[in-house]
Design an enzyme around this catalytic site. Structure first.
Site, PDB file in Angstrom:
ATOM      1  N   SER A  53      24.685  55.424 -12.507  1.00  0.00           N
ATOM      2  CA  SER A  53      24.037  54.420 -12.064  1.00  0.00           C
ATOM      3  C   SER A  53      25.247  52.916 -12.227  1.00  0.00           C
ATOM      4  CB  SER A  53      23.003  53.630 -12.908  1.00  0.00           C
ATOM      5  OG  SER A  53      23.486  53.529 -14.341  1.00  0.00           O
ATOM      6  N   LYS A  99      24.604  48.263 -17.806  1.00  0.00           N
ATOM      7  CA  LYS A  99      24.337  47.573 -16.237  1.00  0.00           C
ATOM      8  C   LYS A  99      25.181  46.251 -16.354  1.00  0.00           C
ATOM      9  CE  LYS A  99      21.107  50.475 -15.578  1.00  0.00           C
ATOM     10  NZ  LYS A  99      21.544  51.407 -14.736  1.00  0.00           N
TER      11      LYS A  99
END
Length: 190
Positions: A53, A99
């Site tokens: 990700s 993230k």
């Protein structure tokens, strides 16, 4: 003539000296482990990247040094790479995500025609060269202590992020990823 004071070790049998030295080493090891645990809980963390990700910024199996103190004195900034508690799992599970902070409190975020906009302006993102493949979403204005986070890999379904679970609270952010320390050939700051 001064009196001779015998050495403590010289008057103790050899097997007791060995036991005393072993006991001293055990005490030092316990103290060192306790200090490392306290530092790990309150100051820093070493984290493993799992998944794709955050590609191309971070790759699977890279290890990160995470500063856990920084956000006690300052707020996350747009562009920071952070480690956060996964909001999509229950409070009993200790699952963490890596993230990037895209928007901070008071900002308005939206995706229009596969392009990210923050406060009505296209977001400059030099850390990724992938367009957002997921469907567009309407403007979302972040409240107090709310942050919008995304993975750098914007291929459809590759990143479980704020598009999936919504904004995250500052209290869910564990710390800021400072640098990759493993593998040695890929050491770099973030």
């Amino acid at each position: 003539m001064e009196p001779v004071i015998p050495d403590e070790k010289a008057i103790k049998p050899p097997h007791k000296i060995w036991i005393l030295e072993l006991w001293d080493m055990c005490k030092m090891a316990v103290i060192a482990i306790a200090i490392m645990l306290l530092l790990n809980i309150f100051v820093f963390n070493l984290s493993l990247v799992k998944g794709q990700s955050m590609e191309p910024t971070l790759e699977n199996s890279e290890r990160l040094f995470v500063d856990k103190l920084v956000y006690h004195f300052a707020s996350p900034k747009s562009g920071d790479v952070v480690v956060l508690k996964d909001p999509s799992t229950g409070p009993d599970r200790k699952t963490f995500l890596v993230k990037r902070v895209i928007a901070k409190p008071g900002d308005t975020v939206e995706v229009r025609e596969h392009e990210l906009f923050v406060n009505g302006q296209p977001k400059s993102e030099p850390y990724t060269d992938v367009i957002i493949e997921d469907s567009d979403f309407k403007p979302l204005t972040l409240g107090k202590d709310e942050y919008f986070v995304m993975g750098d890999n914007r291929h459809a379904g590759r990143s479980k992020d704020s598009r999936y679970f919504g904004s995250v609270k500052k209290s869910q952010i564990v710390g800021r990823a400072e640098f990759v320390f493993w593998p040695i050939s890929k050491i770099r700051s973030l």
